[in-house]
Design a protein around this motif. Structure first.
Motif, short mmCIF file in Angstrom:
data_model
loop_
_atom_site.label_atom_id
_atom_site.label_comp_id
_atom_site.label_asym_id
_atom_site.label_seq_id
_atom_site.Cartn_x
_atom_site.Cartn_y
_atom_site.Cartn_z
N TYR A 1 0.85 -1.19 0.00
CA TYR A 1 0.00 0.00 0.00
C TYR A 1 0.89 1.24 0.00
CZ TYR A 1 -3.39 3.54 1.36
OH TYR A 1 -4.18 4.67 1.40
N LYS A 2 1.08 1.81 -1.19
CA LYS A 2 1.91 3.02 -1.34
C LYS A 2 3.29 2.84 -0.71
CE LYS A 2 -2.09 6.13 -1.43
NZ LYS A 2 -2.76 7.31 -0.81
N GLY A 3 3.86 1.65 -0.88
CA GLY A 3 5.19 1.38 -0.34
C GLY A 3 5.18 0.73 1.03
N VAL A 4 4.02 0.61 1.65
CA VAL A 4 3.91 -0.01 2.97
C VAL A 4 3.46 -1.45 2.81
CG1 VAL A 4 2.70 0.02 5.18
CG2 VAL A 4 3.41 2.16 4.12
N LYS A 5 4.24 -2.38 3.36
CA LYS A 5 3.88 -3.78 3.26
C LYS A 5 2.90 -4.17 4.36
CE LYS A 5 7.97 -5.60 0.88
NZ LYS A 5 9.06 -6.58 0.92
N ILE A 6 1.85 -4.86 3.96
CA ILE A 6 0.82 -5.32 4.90
C ILE A 6 0.64 -6.83 4.70
CG2 ILE A 6 -1.58 -5.11 5.65
CD1 ILE A 6 -1.56 -2.28 4.40
N PHE A 7 0.66 -7.56 5.80
CA PHE A 7 0.49 -9.02 5.74
C PHE A 7 -0.98 -9.37 5.94
CE2 PHE A 7 0.36 -13.08 8.19
CZ PHE A 7 0.72 -13.92 7.14
N ILE A 8 -1.50 -10.23 5.05
CA ILE A 8 -2.87 -10.72 5.17
C ILE A 8 -2.81 -12.22 5.40
CG2 ILE A 8 -5.13 -10.91 4.07
CD1 ILE A 8 -4.35 -8.57 2.26
N PRO A 9 -3.14 -12.71 6.59
CA PRO A 9 -3.11 -14.15 6.85
C PRO A 9 -4.06 -14.89 5.91
CG PRO A 9 -3.33 -12.90 8.89
CD PRO A 9 -3.55 -11.94 7.77
N ALA A 10 -3.72 -16.13 5.57
CA ALA A 10 -4.55 -16.92 4.66
C ALA A 10 -5.97 -17.07 5.20
CB ALA A 10 -3.92 -18.30 4.46
N SER A 11 -6.09 -17.13 6.51
CA SER A 11 -7.42 -17.29 7.12
C SER A 11 -8.26 -16.02 7.07
CB SER A 11 -7.27 -17.73 8.59
OG SER A 11 -6.54 -16.76 9.32
N HIS A 12 -7.65 -14.92 6.61
CA HIS A 12 -8.37 -13.64 6.53
C HIS A 12 -8.56 -13.16 5.09
CE1 HIS A 12 -8.84 -12.21 10.73
NE2 HIS A 12 -7.90 -13.11 10.95
N VAL A 13 -8.39 -14.08 4.14
CA VAL A 13 -8.56 -13.70 2.74
C VAL A 13 -10.01 -13.83 2.30
CG1 VAL A 13 -7.90 -14.22 0.36
CG2 VAL A 13 -6.19 -14.35 2.18
N GLU A 14 -10.65 -14.92 2.69
CA GLU A 14 -12.04 -15.19 2.32
C GLU A 14 -12.82 -15.62 3.56
OE1 GLU A 14 -13.45 -14.68 -0.51
OE2 GLU A 14 -11.85 -14.60 -2.00
N LEU A 15 -14.13 -15.81 3.39
CA LEU A 15 -14.95 -16.32 4.48
C LEU A 15 -14.67 -17.79 4.73
CD1 LEU A 15 -18.37 -14.60 3.61
CD2 LEU A 15 -16.86 -14.04 5.51
N THR A 16 -14.24 -18.48 3.67
CA THR A 16 -13.92 -19.90 3.78
C THR A 16 -12.46 -20.13 3.43
OG1 THR A 16 -14.67 -20.23 1.49
CG2 THR A 16 -16.27 -20.62 3.24
N HIS A 17 -12.00 -21.36 3.63
CA HIS A 17 -10.60 -21.71 3.37
C HIS A 17 -10.25 -21.53 1.90
CE1 HIS A 17 -6.80 -23.88 3.62
NE2 HIS A 17 -7.21 -24.63 2.60
N VAL A 18 -9.03 -21.03 1.64
CA VAL A 18 -8.53 -20.84 0.28
C VAL A 18 -7.42 -21.85 0.02
CG1 VAL A 18 -7.41 -19.27 -1.32
CG2 VAL A 18 -9.10 -18.39 0.29
#
Length: 361
Positions: free
Chosen positions: A132-149
């Motif tokens: 995000y505009k040069g800022v790295k943000i971590f998104i856990p796999a469990s927070h990508v969708e409502l269900t498992h990816v």
């Protein structure tokens, strides 16, 4: 050692003499573009040394040409990241300015529950990385969708909104964690609330069979799960929902009850047709012969289905003129048989039948 130090001081003094003011790393400066090409910009900073702004310090986007973004003569603002490069220019960065602003935006988003639109740039162990505009943000796999990816790779270069759920700044740097799932849950809950407002008791609506259980079926009604109890499938006896319904069936259902507080929706199929006991005394007048199907056998008699939801009882004493010990000795489940109507009680939902009376005719 002392000689090297004297040389550094001498170079700084020499640089200061060639320029009108002191330039320091981290300083924000402004100047006008005097030369530009696809990959670099040269800027007049009002000093004897020009500023140098390479494309990688302007944007992290690929396939971007600086001549499409800036024009000669345009004023730009940038941060000093090197006093002098090999060619004698002051190296500048706009990315660093944007990154500082981005950190402020991310922190503000975290503190005020504001969503941010991000682009996924990398798959790592356990999740995704967004820039995000040069800022790295971590998104856990469990927070990508409502269900498992299963495959996170499919999200590379995709853009979507996230919520910042963790923002920690310490001496080592920043720990920033985002969640798309949080927004999806909020959106799902909002849509469900809107749907709950449209559901009214004593109305008919279409639904899709989602799941079958021993006690009934769960019906998807515009995204809301409603329960169709096995006792509400038919006026006739239904042992299990799967005898009547299949997953994926689209059916009409009658809304029995809407409990918005507890998120419970009660449905019925049998209420879509008239209660077969309503005019049972008119449909089955006493003294007439009726054809039915044996649906139950007990020690004391046999139950005969006259129509779905209406059963009559033939007492063991009314089965035959001959003495029998058990109805199972002379009758079978599923057998079609004629019987005489000898009594109808609509209030108690009871019909008495006689097989032997038919034999006497």
């Amino acid at each position: 050692m002392e000689k090297n130090r004297d040389m550094e001081i001498s170079e700084q003094v020499d640089f200061m003499n060639k320029n009108d003011f002191i330039i320091s790393v981290g300083q924000i400066v402004k100047g006008n573009i005097i030369s530009i090409n696809d990959k670099e910009i040269y800027i007049d900073l009002g000093t004897k040394t020009e500023g140098y702004l390479p494309i990688e310090e302007v944007t992290s986007e690929n396939d971007v040409k600086l001549i499409d973004i800036f024009k000669v003569g345009e004023e730009v603002e940038a941060k000093v990241i090197k006093i002098r490069n090999e060619d004698g220019y002051i190296v500048l960065s706009r990315v660093e300015i944007e990154r500082e602003e981005a950190y402020k935006e991310v922190e503000n988003a975290f503190n005020n529950n504001i969503s941010l639109k991000v682009k996924i740039v990398q798959v790592v162990n356990g999740g995704l990385i967004t820039n995000y505009k040069g800022v790295k943000i971590f998104i856990p796999a469990s927070h990508v969708e409502l269900t498992h990816v299963d495959d996170l790779e499919e999200y590379i270069n995709k853009e979507f909104n996230i919520k910042i759920i963790e923002y920690i700044k310490n001496k080592k740097g920043f720990k920033i964690v985002g969640s798309r799932k949080e927004l999806l849950i909020e959106d799902k809950n909002k849509k469900e609330e809107e749907i709950w407002e449209t559901l009214k008791t004593n109305t008919v609506i279409n639904g899709k069979v989602k799941r079958l259980t021993n006690f009934g079926a769960f019906i998807d009604v515009n995204g809301i799960d409603g329960l169709l109890h096995v006792s509400e499938i038919s006026w006739g006896k239904v042992n299990k929902a799967s005898d009547i319904l299949n997953i994926g069936d689209v059916i009409q259902v009658y809304i029995l009850d809407v409990d918005k507080d507890n998120k419970k929706l009660s449905l019925s199929m049998k209420r879509l047709v008239e209660n077969p006991w309503k005019n049972v005394d008119i449909k089955y007048p006493v003294g007439n012969i009726v054809l039915g199907k044996i649906v139950g056998l007990t020690d004391f008699g046999a139950f005969i289905e006259l129509e779905p939801g209406v059963d009559g009882l033939v007492h063991i004493s009314q089965i035959s003129n001959k003495k029998i010990n058990n109805p199972k000795d002379v009758l079978n489940i599923g057998q079609q048989i004629k019987a005489k109507i000898i009594d109808v009680n609509k209030e108690r939902k009871k019909i008495e039948l006689s097989i032997k009376e038919v034999e006497n005719i």
